[in-house]
Design a protein around this motif. Sequence first.
Motif, PDB file in Angstrom:
ATOM      1  N   GLU A  47     -12.054 -44.490  23.291  1.00 34.69           N
ATOM      2  CA  GLU A  47     -10.952 -45.138  22.579  1.00 34.69           C
ATOM      3  C   GLU A  47      -9.620 -44.846  23.266  1.00 34.69           C
ATOM      4  OE1 GLU A  47     -11.012 -43.906  18.495  1.00 34.69           O
ATOM      5  OE2 GLU A  47     -12.877 -44.976  18.065  1.00 34.69           O
ATOM      6  N   ASN A  48      -9.450 -43.611  23.723  1.00 34.09           N
ATOM      7  CA  ASN A  48      -8.222 -43.218  24.416  1.00 34.09           C
ATOM      8  C   ASN A  48      -8.048 -44.031  25.704  1.00 34.09           C
ATOM      9  OD1 ASN A  48      -5.890 -41.826  24.948  1.00 34.09           O
ATOM     10  ND2 ASN A  48      -6.907 -40.025  25.753  1.00 34.09           N
ATOM     11  N   ARG A  52      -5.024 -46.687  26.450  1.00 30.74           N
ATOM     12  CA  ARG A  52      -4.184 -46.566  27.646  1.00 30.74           C
ATOM     13  C   ARG A  52      -4.205 -47.856  28.457  1.00 30.74           C
ATOM     14  NH1 ARG A  52      -5.209 -40.497  30.035  1.00 30.74           N
ATOM     15  NH2 ARG A  52      -4.055 -39.425  28.392  1.00 30.74           N
ATOM     16  N   ALA A  53      -5.382 -48.460  28.579  1.00 31.96           N
ATOM     17  CA  ALA A  53      -5.481 -49.719  29.321  1.00 31.96           C
ATOM     18  C   ALA A  53      -4.683 -50.811  28.617  1.00 31.96           C
ATOM     19  CB  ALA A  53      -6.947 -50.135  29.463  1.00 31.96           C
ATOM     20  N   ARG A  57      -1.516 -52.777  30.178  1.00 32.37           N
ATOM     21  CA  ARG A  57      -1.426 -54.236  30.252  1.00 32.37           C
ATOM     22  C   ARG A  57      -0.148 -54.724  29.583  1.00 32.37           C
ATOM     23  NH1 ARG A  57      -6.908 -54.019  29.567  1.00 32.37           N
ATOM     24  NH2 ARG A  57      -6.856 -54.400  27.346  1.00 32.37           N
ATOM     25  N   THR A  58       0.199 -54.140  28.436  1.00 36.39           N
ATOM     26  CA  THR A  58       1.415 -54.527  27.729  1.00 36.39           C
ATOM     27  C   THR A  58       2.650 -54.156  28.537  1.00 36.39           C
ATOM     28  OG1 THR A  58       0.306 -54.240  25.614  1.00 36.39           O
ATOM     29  CG2 THR A  58       2.705 -54.240  25.581  1.00 36.39           C
ATOM     30  N   LEU A  59       2.602 -52.995  29.147  1.00 38.00           N
ATOM     31  CA  LEU A  59       3.725 -52.517  29.948  1.00 38.00           C
ATOM     32  C   LEU A  59       3.974 -53.429  31.143  1.00 38.00           C
ATOM     33  CD1 LEU A  59       5.695 -50.083  30.215  1.00 38.00           C
ATOM     34  CD2 LEU A  59       4.000 -49.043  31.703  1.00 38.00           C
ATOM     35  N   PHE A  60       2.898 -53.962  31.732  1.00 39.54           N
ATOM     36  CA  PHE A  60       3.024 -54.801  32.923  1.00 39.54           C
ATOM     37  C   PHE A  60       3.136 -56.290  32.610  1.00 39.54           C
ATOM     38  CE2 PHE A  60       1.110 -51.028  35.038  1.00 39.54           C
ATOM     39  CZ  PHE A  60       2.163 -50.792  35.908  1.00 39.54           C
ATOM     40  N   ARG A 106      -4.429 -57.141  41.555  1.00 40.16           N
ATOM     41  CA  ARG A 106      -4.404 -55.680  41.363  1.00 40.16           C
ATOM     42  C   ARG A 106      -3.990 -55.314  39.949  1.00 40.16           C
ATOM     43  NH1 ARG A 106      -2.675 -55.646  46.882  1.00 40.16           N
ATOM     44  NH2 ARG A 106      -0.512 -55.786  46.248  1.00 40.16           N
ATOM     45  N   LEU A 107      -3.251 -56.198  39.291  1.00 42.50           N
ATOM     46  CA  LEU A 107      -2.855 -55.977  37.900  1.00 42.50           C
ATOM     47  C   LEU A 107      -3.880 -56.533  36.916  1.00 42.50           C
ATOM     48  CD1 LEU A 107       0.951 -56.757  38.189  1.00 42.50           C
ATOM     49  CD2 LEU A 107      -0.094 -54.528  37.724  1.00 42.50           C
TER      50      LEU A 107
END
Length: 185
Positions: A47-48, A52-53, A57-60, A106-107
């Motif tokens: 879950e962690n 994080r993934a 994804r949201t950050l990028f 890559r993203l």
Amino acid sequence: MTASDDTAPPDSPLSLERVLASLDDRLAALDERARHREAVIDRLHAENRELRADRDRTLFDPVVTDLIHLYDQLAREARGLRERGEGRLADLLAGFADDALLALERLGVEPVEAGVGDPFRADLHRPLAAVADPDPALDGTVAEVTAPGFRDTVTGRIRRRVHARFFRHVGPVPPAGARAPGKGT
């Protein structure tokens, strides 16, 4: 003394059997608890990783959006330069467009293509214009792709639909003053 007597001397075989059986039961219970803890730890770890993934994804997201726009601009300029006969500069810009695609990959974002003749799909295509065509079999199919779409490789979510023009069936124009079939008397 009987076999059911709880007051067996400490060094008697019955007392040792009870102690060993009790230890076996306690070890089995401890082993079961350890397996349960490991399963909980594994689930929480998974879950962690997933959280994080998702955060990454949201950050990028803004970077992905900007890279898609950059790719579109570079590819469009490269096509325009090639049409004007400026091959070297067109090749340079096309190379930069390819670099933008590599950065997107890559993203975790891949291009989605469509082909001429593919049927319209609202979840995949963004129609830009209609192209009149007398062939009814082509109605609602891709006439020209103007820009690829993009899909998130992890979630499968379409980030941007394929931009395309679509065929629209245009039947023969009835002569002036003629009535359309099935209309009135």
